[in-house]
Design an enzyme around this catalytic site. Structure first.
Site, PDB file in Angstrom:
ATOM      1  N   ALA A 195      15.311 -57.887 134.290  1.00 35.92           N
ATOM      2  CA  ALA A 195      14.222 -58.832 133.669  1.00 35.92           C
ATOM      3  C   ALA A 195      14.837 -59.586 132.806  1.00 35.92           C
ATOM      4  CB  ALA A 195      13.192 -58.035 132.834  1.00 35.92           C
ATOM      5  N   GLY A 250      13.932 -55.054 137.262  1.00 36.35           N
ATOM      6  CA  GLY A 250      13.216 -56.263 138.058  1.00 36.35           C
ATOM      7  C   GLY A 250      14.097 -56.647 139.085  1.00 36.35           C
ATOM      8  N   GLU A 252      13.598 -54.277 141.682  1.00 40.14           N
ATOM      9  CA  GLU A 252      12.133 -54.349 142.246  1.00 40.14           C
ATOM     10  C   GLU A 252      11.938 -55.549 143.083  1.00 40.14           C
ATOM     11  OE1 GLU A 252      10.694 -53.761 138.177  1.00 40.14           O
ATOM     12  OE2 GLU A 252       9.291 -52.453 139.101  1.00 40.14           O
ATOM     13  N   GLU A 256      14.737 -48.839 133.353  1.00 42.67           N
ATOM     14  CA  GLU A 256      13.774 -48.911 132.117  1.00 42.67           C
ATOM     15  C   GLU A 256      13.354 -48.021 131.132  1.00 42.67           C
ATOM     16  OE1 GLU A 256      13.577 -49.919 135.497  1.00 42.67           O
ATOM     17  OE2 GLU A 256      12.967 -52.006 135.462  1.00 42.67           O
TER      18      GLU A 256
END
Ligand SMILES: NC(=O)c1ccc[n+]([C@@H]2O[C@H](COP(=O)([O-])OP(=O)(O)OC[C@H]3O[C@@H](n4cnc5c(N)ncnc54)[C@H](O)[C@@H]3O)[C@@H](O)[C@H]2O)c1
Length: 698
Positions: free
Chosen positions: A68, A108, A111, A131
């Site tokens: 992210a 992310g 993901e 995370e």
């Protein structure tokens, strides 16, 4: 290849025959900024509309989407498609989507890759969902998709540690479908070849969300989760995020995909808006901020450290040497005689042999990088020498005089002193500009913190080199100024003084320790003293029952080493039990001092242990000993076991409210007195103006 088409400021579309490539170029790490999300979404849609038979998602630069964009965490990014829409576009694409991975696919980034139908990666690539280390969980379907590919046990392990795994492990675990030998340049060709094969062989559009075989193995197996929780309980005590990650994986095992996603979303929001993750994210940025030293230019010339000298092979010297050897820098260790040298080197060897991550061959390689000597003139060719002899100013000064004679011009001369005045040490040399403090923590090969102490005359180059070398050996470095005890020990003294006081007033050592343990510290001050040994610096002849510590030593209580200290220790299990004899000794001592014992509440214990630290931290900022409030927090989290989910003493104080703390300090100052309760003017003014300690920079 036809002309690339720009899709967004960081994404372009390329075409190779039947295959479209959606290429992300968002330096430095291809973070999932809003324009990357928008570009991926538009790129996938456009490629499908343009008749591509398969799509490769690939990145320029040194890595796949690394995660992210944490700078967007606070909000403020322009409105663009959300990550979930990107993922749906990939997963529901009518043609195969292949993620081509090099560098790291973390958080992310992974993901996103999990929404491709297939994943290929270069050998050197790394994968993970880290995370948890920011107090979070993967909130974009990762908790539901990862277990569907790698199975519940591996997902549990990966998500509660945040560990990165290699391509080989990823292939083995089912996370990726192919490994490409060679550099990232080979990846593009290999991914296109994979895509062409997917077309010609009509490979199915495998959506991870639809896969059930691996999670089914853990369905209804409550024991698996019970055992896992038990296994990590000690390591993760106090942290919310590991538990929430586990609950998501339980949902992945037991619920349909969309229901699992809902659990993930709810728990993610709870963490994201809660105080723990806020503290952990703060700590993450604080560590990075600590690397910036105002006034030191980025291009300051560094001393090229190719060879390091360490003086003293005791508790600290041996561990300090290991740090350098571990990154391939040869070390010369000098001791005062052969016996001390042999002893020191054998401890280093044992430490390596005990470490599970070092192979027998590596032990030999590392030991071969260490040269032992009992002659300081062997430091002549060292680029930097770190002194770690006894904590004695006269001794350190005489040694620095000698080092000044022996070491080559420009060599960096560091002292590992815990509290002594670095300026006084530097002053005996002809080159105070080369002298600096490098305060390692024990065990020096393990503890992350390096509290560097800048002398009044330390040169910019020496300051910059000290920080750079800290980074090289994997430490979290903070630069502080000279004062007794520097930042960490100076604040620790305040806590210790109140701890001592409170046991005379009626709190027990176990109560005090327990309050800190419950707060999240690994142990309290009395357990700590027992561990270190109560007789450090104690001399029987000079002992005059003037402190509890002296009284305990006089009564044969030396700490863990002889099974009796503030606690009594079981000889087999080393379990500590409070001892009525100690409580009686303390009571008698208090009576002798005219102190009346009373019940002390846990809340009072907590306030009296921690508020003087906050006050002292503010004084440290006032005196410009620390550059910024967050640096103090970095010291306490990385060197003294302050729980990272409470950010550090400055962050924590802000979260309590400075006005509240000032009120309490004034109250304790009036009732207890003592210099450390004298209110810091800075703290008072910040409390009055609604300012913060954590963002303060003098
Ligand atoms: N132990 C800790 O937890 C800790 C933590 C941070 C900093 N420090 C600091 O590190 C320094 C060393 O502490 P330690 O715990 O390693 O002590 P230590 O007693 O374990 O080791 C000191 C070593 O220095 C050697 N030595 C003494 N004089 C010498 C000389 N003239 N020439 C060569 N070698 C000599 C001794 O033989 C001994 O092996 C001190 O300044 C201490 O304050 C200690």
């Amino acid at each position: 290849m036809s002309e690339p088409i720009t899709v967004s400021e960081s994404v372009r579309l390329e075409r190779e025959g039947d295959i479209s490539l959606v290429v992300v170029a968002n330096p430095p790490v291809n973070a999932l900024s809003w324009h990357v999300r928008q570009g991926l979404f538009d790129g996938i849609t456009r490629a499908t509309n343009d008749g591509a038979k398969a799509i490769v998602v690939i990145c320029d630069g040194r890595t796949f989407i690394a995660g992210a964009d944490i700078s967007e965490f606070g909000g403020g990014a322009p409105h663009a498609v959300g990550l979930q829409e990107v993922q749906t576009a990939m997963e529901d694409a009518s043609v195969p989507v292949i993620a081509a991975i090099h560098g790291t696919a973390l958080g992310g980034g992974l993901e996103v890759a999990l929404c491709a139908h297939y994943r290929v990666a270069v050998t050197s690539a790394k994968f993970g969902l880290p995370e948890v280390n920011l107090g979070l969980l993967p909130g974009a379907g990762g908790t539901q998709r990862l277990p569907r590919l790698v199975g519940v046990p591996k997902a549990l392990e990966m998500m509660t540690t945040g560990r990165h795994i290699s391509s080989v492990e990823a292939l083995d675990g089912g996370l990726i479908d192919d490994v490409v030998d060679g550099d990232p340049a080979a990846l593009r060709d290999a991914a296109i070849a994979f895509a062409n094969r997917a077309v010609t062989e009509d490979l199915p559009l495998l959506r991870v969300r639809d896969r059930d075989e691996k999670v089914a193995q853990a369905r209804g197996d409550d024991q698996l989760f019970v055992d896992f929780r038990r296994g990590i309980a000690r390591k993760t005590r106090g942290f919310l995020a590991p538990e929430y990650n586990i609950q998501c994986i339980e949902a992945a095992a037991n619920l349909p995909f969309d229901a699992g996603l809902k659990v993930e979303g709810k728990l993610f929001m709870e963490l994201m808006t809660g105080p723990q993750s806020a503290a952990q994210r703060y700590a993450f940025f604080a560590e990075r901020a600590a690397n910036k030293i105002p006034g030191i230019a980025k291009d300051t010339s560094l001393i090229d450290v190719r060879k390091v000298g360490v003086l003293g092979a005791g508790t600290m010297g041996g561990g300090i040497a290991m740090n350098f050897v571990n990154v391939g820098i040869p070390v010369t260790i000098v001791e005062r005689d052969a016996a001390a040298l042999d002893m020191g080197l054998s401890v280093v060897r044992k430490n390596y042999e005990r470490s599970r991550s070092t192979t027998a061959e590596q032990v030999e390689q590392r030991m071969a990088l260490i040269t032992g000597s009992i002659d300081k003139s062997d430091f002549a060719d060292c680029d930097m020498v770190i002194e770690a002899v006894f904590e004695d100013m006269a001794l350190k000064q005489s040694i620095f005089r000698e080092l000044d004679e022996i070491c080559k011009p420009g060599a960096l001369l560091a002292s590992n002193t815990s509290a002594l005045d670095v300026n006084e040490i530097a002053a005996v040399t002809s080159r105070p500009e080369s002298v600096i403090g490098m305060h390692f923590f024990s065990p020096a090969n393990v503890m992350k913190l390096l509290e560097n102490v800048r002398g009044a005359k330390s040169s910019d180059s020496v300051v910059a080199t000290t920080m750079a070398i800290g980074k090289k050996i994997g430490k979290v470095s903070v630069m502080v100024g000279v004062c007794p005890g520097f930042v960490g020990n100076r604040m620790l003294f305040m806590r210790g003084a109140e701890a001592e006081r409170m046991i005379l007033e009626g709190a027990t050592p176990a109560q005090v320790d327990n309050v800190l343990y419950e707060f999240g510290f690994p142990m309290g001050p009395f357990s700590m003293s027992d561990l270190a040994g109560l007789d450090i610096g104690w001399k029987e002849q000079a002992s005059s029952s003037s402190t509890i510590r002296e009284v305990l030593c006089e009564n044969g209580r030396r700490g863990q080493k002889n099974g009796r200290g503030y606690y009594t220790y079981d000889s087999d299990t080393r379990a500590a039990t409070p001892d009525p004899e100690v409580e009686q000794l303390i009571k008698d001592f208090a009576v002798g001092q005219g102190i009346e014992q009373r019940d002390v509440t846990d809340q009072e214990v907590l306030e009296r242990l921690l508020y003087p630290m906050v006050n002292e931290g503010a004084k440290i900022l006032e005196e410009k000993i620390a550059i910024r409030g967050s640096d103090i927090d970095v010291v306490w989290v990385n060197g003294y076991g302050w729980p990272v989910y409470r950010g550090g003493p400055m962050h924590w104080a802000d979260s309590i409210g400075l006005a509240e703390i000032v009120g309490k300090i004034e109250g304790y100052s009036a009732s207890l007195g003592g210099g450390h309760w004298e209110l810091s003017p800075l703290l008072q003014s910040l409390a009055g103006s609604g300012g913060q300690l954590q963002t303060y920079s003098g």
